[in-house]
Each structure stands twice: as structure tokens, then as C-alpha cells.
Design an enzyme around this catalytic site. Sequence first.
Site, mmCIF file in Angstrom:
data_model
loop_
_atom_site.group_PDB
_atom_site.id
_atom_site.type_symbol
_atom_site.label_atom_id
_atom_site.label_comp_id
_atom_site.label_asym_id
_atom_site.label_seq_id
_atom_site.Cartn_x
_atom_site.Cartn_y
_atom_site.Cartn_z
ATOM 1 N N VAL A 86 40.229 46.903 33.176
ATOM 2 C CA VAL A 86 40.616 48.093 33.941
ATOM 3 C C VAL A 86 41.573 49.012 33.183
ATOM 4 O O VAL A 86 41.722 50.176 33.547
ATOM 5 C CB VAL A 86 41.236 47.715 35.311
ATOM 6 C CG1 VAL A 86 40.223 47.032 36.196
ATOM 7 C CG2 VAL A 86 42.500 46.871 35.146
ATOM 8 N N ASN B 31 43.215 44.767 42.213
ATOM 9 C CA ASN B 31 43.994 43.514 42.198
ATOM 10 C C ASN B 31 44.370 43.055 40.787
ATOM 11 O O ASN B 31 45.373 42.366 40.612
ATOM 12 C CB ASN B 31 43.156 42.425 42.898
ATOM 13 C CG ASN B 31 43.654 41.029 42.590
ATOM 14 O OD1 ASN B 31 44.620 40.559 43.178
ATOM 15 N ND2 ASN B 31 42.998 40.356 41.632
ATOM 16 N N SER C 15 53.847 44.341 44.386
ATOM 17 C CA SER C 15 54.643 43.107 44.329
ATOM 18 C C SER C 15 56.017 43.407 44.888
ATOM 19 O O SER C 15 56.477 44.558 44.847
ATOM 20 C CB SER C 15 54.777 42.653 42.866
ATOM 21 O OG SER C 15 55.992 41.973 42.673
ATOM 22 N N TYR D 121 56.731 44.766 34.646
ATOM 23 C CA TYR D 121 55.954 44.422 35.850
ATOM 24 C C TYR D 121 56.480 45.183 37.074
ATOM 25 O O TYR D 121 55.713 45.774 37.838
ATOM 26 C CB TYR D 121 56.058 42.908 36.045
ATOM 27 C CG TYR D 121 55.207 42.325 37.136
ATOM 28 C CD1 TYR D 121 53.870 42.018 36.922
ATOM 29 C CD2 TYR D 121 55.747 42.043 38.396
ATOM 30 C CE1 TYR D 121 53.093 41.445 37.927
ATOM 31 C CE2 TYR D 121 54.988 41.477 39.402
ATOM 32 C CZ TYR D 121 53.662 41.179 39.160
ATOM 33 O OH TYR D 121 52.901 40.618 40.161
ATOM 34 N N ALA D 122 57.812 45.170 37.253
ATOM 35 C CA ALA D 122 58.411 45.837 38.419
ATOM 36 C C ALA D 122 58.152 47.343 38.374
ATOM 37 O O ALA D 122 57.833 47.956 39.399
ATOM 38 C CB ALA D 122 59.908 45.550 38.472
ATOM 39 N N ALA D 123 58.284 47.927 37.188
ATOM 40 C CA ALA D 123 58.052 49.376 37.059
ATOM 41 C C ALA D 123 56.598 49.702 37.371
ATOM 42 O O ALA D 123 56.292 50.686 38.074
ATOM 43 C CB ALA D 123 58.416 49.836 35.646
ATOM 44 N N LYS E 111 54.558 47.979 39.296
ATOM 45 C CA LYS E 111 54.266 47.748 40.715
ATOM 46 C C LYS E 111 54.909 48.822 41.595
ATOM 47 O O LYS E 111 54.391 49.132 42.674
ATOM 48 C CB LYS E 111 54.729 46.346 41.121
ATOM 49 C CG LYS E 111 53.934 45.218 40.448
ATOM 50 C CD LYS E 111 52.441 45.291 40.762
ATOM 51 C CE LYS E 111 51.682 44.050 40.300
ATOM 52 N NZ LYS E 111 50.236 44.126 40.583
ATOM 53 N N ILE F 222 52.514 33.499 45.889
ATOM 54 C CA ILE F 222 51.148 33.018 46.153
ATOM 55 C C ILE F 222 50.743 32.001 45.091
ATOM 56 O O ILE F 222 50.978 32.221 43.890
ATOM 57 C CB ILE F 222 50.145 34.204 46.167
ATOM 58 C CG1 ILE F 222 50.659 35.372 47.047
ATOM 59 C CG2 ILE F 222 48.759 33.736 46.620
ATOM 60 C CD1 ILE F 222 50.900 35.044 48.503
HETATM 61 P P1 NAP Z 1 45.992 35.585 38.117
HETATM 62 O O1 NAP Z 1 45.780 34.242 38.757
HETATM 63 O O2 NAP Z 1 46.623 35.638 36.768
HETATM 64 O O3 NAP Z 1 44.594 36.375 38.121
HETATM 65 C C1 NAP Z 1 44.504 37.680 37.589
HETATM 66 C C2 NAP Z 1 43.068 38.033 37.348
HETATM 67 O O4 NAP Z 1 43.016 39.354 36.759
HETATM 68 C C3 NAP Z 1 42.378 37.098 36.365
HETATM 69 O O5 NAP Z 1 41.060 36.851 36.772
HETATM 70 C C4 NAP Z 1 42.425 37.883 35.064
HETATM 71 O O6 NAP Z 1 41.433 37.554 34.119
HETATM 72 C C5 NAP Z 1 42.209 39.300 35.585
HETATM 73 N N1 NAP Z 1 42.607 40.307 34.612
HETATM 74 C C6 NAP Z 1 43.637 40.253 33.719
HETATM 75 N N2 NAP Z 1 43.675 41.380 32.985
HETATM 76 C C7 NAP Z 1 42.637 42.156 33.400
HETATM 77 C C8 NAP Z 1 42.145 43.429 33.003
HETATM 78 N N3 NAP Z 1 42.723 44.125 32.011
HETATM 79 N N4 NAP Z 1 41.073 43.931 33.645
HETATM 80 C C9 NAP Z 1 40.472 43.225 34.636
HETATM 81 N N5 NAP Z 1 40.879 42.014 35.041
HETATM 82 C C10 NAP Z 1 41.955 41.486 34.431
HETATM 83 O O7 NAP Z 1 46.925 36.486 39.060
HETATM 84 P P2 NAP Z 1 47.096 36.467 40.650
HETATM 85 O O8 NAP Z 1 48.283 35.643 40.953
HETATM 86 O O9 NAP Z 1 45.793 36.199 41.295
HETATM 87 O O10 NAP Z 1 47.528 37.990 40.873
HETATM 88 C C11 NAP Z 1 46.626 38.983 41.333
HETATM 89 C C12 NAP Z 1 47.422 40.244 41.633
HETATM 90 O O11 NAP Z 1 48.443 39.961 42.586
HETATM 91 C C13 NAP Z 1 48.136 40.811 40.400
HETATM 92 O O12 NAP Z 1 48.103 42.214 40.461
HETATM 93 C C14 NAP Z 1 49.561 40.298 40.567
HETATM 94 O O13 NAP Z 1 50.483 41.110 39.923
HETATM 95 C C15 NAP Z 1 49.710 40.363 42.074
HETATM 96 N N6 NAP Z 1 50.740 39.497 42.638
HETATM 97 C C16 NAP Z 1 50.673 38.139 42.553
HETATM 98 C C17 NAP Z 1 51.646 37.362 43.146
HETATM 99 C C18 NAP Z 1 51.599 35.861 43.132
HETATM 100 O O14 NAP Z 1 52.520 35.233 43.689
HETATM 101 N N7 NAP Z 1 50.593 35.233 42.544
HETATM 102 C C19 NAP Z 1 52.734 37.969 43.811
HETATM 103 C C20 NAP Z 1 52.786 39.358 43.857
HETATM 104 C C21 NAP Z 1 51.782 40.117 43.280
HETATM 105 P P3 NAP Z 1 41.664 36.324 33.076
HETATM 106 O O15 NAP Z 1 41.186 35.111 33.771
HETATM 107 O O16 NAP Z 1 40.869 36.676 31.891
HETATM 108 O O17 NAP Z 1 43.136 36.292 32.781
#
Ligand code: NAP
Length: 248
Positions: A65, A91, A143, A156-158, A160, A189
Site C-alpha cells: 500500500v 488496516n 491506534s 507510529y504515533a505520528a 496514526k 490486540i
Molecule cells: P500484524 O499482525 O503485523 O499484521 C499486519 C499485516 O499487514 C500483515 O499481514 C503484513 O504483511 C501486512 N503488511 C505489512 N506491510 C504492508 C504493506 N506495505 N502493504 C500491505 N500490507 C502490509 O499487525 P496487526 O496487529 O494485525 O495490526 C493491524 C493494524 O492494526 C495495523 O495498522 C496496526 O498498526 C493496528 N493496530 C494494532 C494493534 C494491536 O494491538 N495489534 C493496536 C493498535 C493498532 P506481512 O505478513 O508480510 O508482514
Amino acid sequence: MSRDLSGKVAIVTGSGRGIGLGIAKKLCEKGATIVISDVNEENAKAGVAAMEEMGGKAIYILADVSKYEQAENLVNTAIDKLGGLHILVNNAGINKDRMMHKMSVDDWNAVISVNLTGVFNCMRSAINYMREQEYGRIVNISSASYLNGNIGQANYAAAKAGVVALTRTCAKENGKKNITCNAIVPGFIDTEMTRGVPEKAWDIMVSKISMGRAGTPEDIGNMIAFLASDEAAYITQGIFEVGGGMVL
Ligand code: NAP
């Protein structure tokens, strides 16, 4: 009014695993046709198989993306192959945590490119189609760090915080075209992104959550399935915490 999403096409970025996969499952459960989009082909294929196992319809389209042409190709291919686009969930996200005084410019740029520019790229690619059809549901993942910052997460914070500003701007610009745009602020999560946290830190995080547990990707998916439905037609410009009452 219903929460049924039959006949709707939904793109979920970064949905090969983690929260994205949980969102895709919930949209699929409600009847939407899903575009699993990711950079990892193996996970994307597995995501499609998971939707099919549920009796749903899904395809995968690879897209980084952070690259505008790939975001544009994602949207155009989804429309060509599935005949429409109604729901876009931004996402995909990464983190490269480091105290700011040690953060490299490359790590700054990488996180901004995926987490902020990536959201713009996908919205920019989809918005004219949605404006023409006078229908769209966009949900962006922010976030909790967007509001208060977070140690080690300047990039990350900036990014989000930028996602929240982008979301509200998109909502203002496109409300009259029947396009809603909202952001979700997930709490803590259970995904690969958080599983790297040491056990002690994990316990501290969970102790700050009223519900007494980390969230699941499906907890986030439930909220997004609602925001994508007809029942949420008058909900836009919102920033919704889904964190089990996490206190930071
Ligand atoms: P995750 O387990 O690391 O999964 C992220 C997914 O995004 C992976 O499938 C990854 O692919 C894919 N990805 C990475 N770079 C990409 C790119 N350039 N283009 C397209 N896809 C890409 O993260 P998550 O915990 O599910 O988080 C999902 C979202 O929620 C993120 O935006 C994160 O900042 C936000 N978030 C998460 C939490 C939490 O507690 N987990 C809290 C607040 C916000 P790969 O498998 O190749 O890496």
C-alpha cells in the site's frame, strides 16, 4: 436497515493475518465478497481459503500500500474482477519502534509510508469510484498512540494521528456523496505485532484493560462489520475505541 452485507465488495488491506484477517472473516460472515490484500502471497492465499471454508467468496490481490501504483492496481483489479467496490478497510500497518533520539530516518520513512501514505494511496484510488456510485464505507485503523504519543513510537504515533486527520477530512469531503469514513482505535490486540512483547510487559498491558484480556482480531472485525452496514449509514467522522476499556 440491516447488517447484511450480501452483494457488497470489501477490500481489506494487510488481511493475510492478524487484525486484517479477523476483519475479513467478520465481513465475510455478513455476506460481503472479500478482497484479501497483502504483501505476503502465502498468507493471502490462506486468507482466501479461510473465507471459502466459511462458505464465502474471496479473491486475493497483492499490493504494497505504500506504493501508489500498487494501491491503484488493487482498487481497479477488485472492481474489474468483482464488479464493484463498496467497503474499504485500511488496516495494513507496521511498526519499527525506537526512541526518537535513536530512530533512523529510514525507519521513520518506512512507517509513515505504510501506515499513513498507504491509507491515502488506497483512499485516493477508491474515492472517485465511490463518489460516482454515491456509496462507500471506509474504515481506517489508527491506534491509541495517535492522541498521547507513545515512548519509542514517534513514527507510529505520528502516522496514526495522521490517519485520524485523514479520516475526518475524508468524511467531511464525501458525506454528501453518501460515503462514510470512520477510524478504529484498537486497544491491545493479540496478533504477531503484539506477541513480540515480553511476558511481563504483556501482563502490565492486560492489567490496564477493564475487560481483563487482550482483544482478538474478531473483536475489531465486529465493529467494522457494523460500520460497513446500512445500519451505520449516519455514522461518519467517528473515532471509535475498541479496546475492552484500556486505560493508558
Ligand atoms: P500484524 O499482525 O503485523 O499484521 C499486519 C499485516 O499487514 C500483515 O499481514 C503484513 O504483511 C501486512 N503488511 C505489512 N506491510 C504492508 C504493506 N506495505 N502493504 C500491505 N500490507 C502490509 O499487525 P496487526 O496487529 O494485525 O495490526 C493491524 C493494524 O492494526 C495495523 O495498522 C496496526 O498498526 C493496528 N493496530 C494494532 C494493534 C494491536 O494491538 N495489534 C493496536 C493498535 C493498532 P506481512 O505478513 O508480510 O508482514
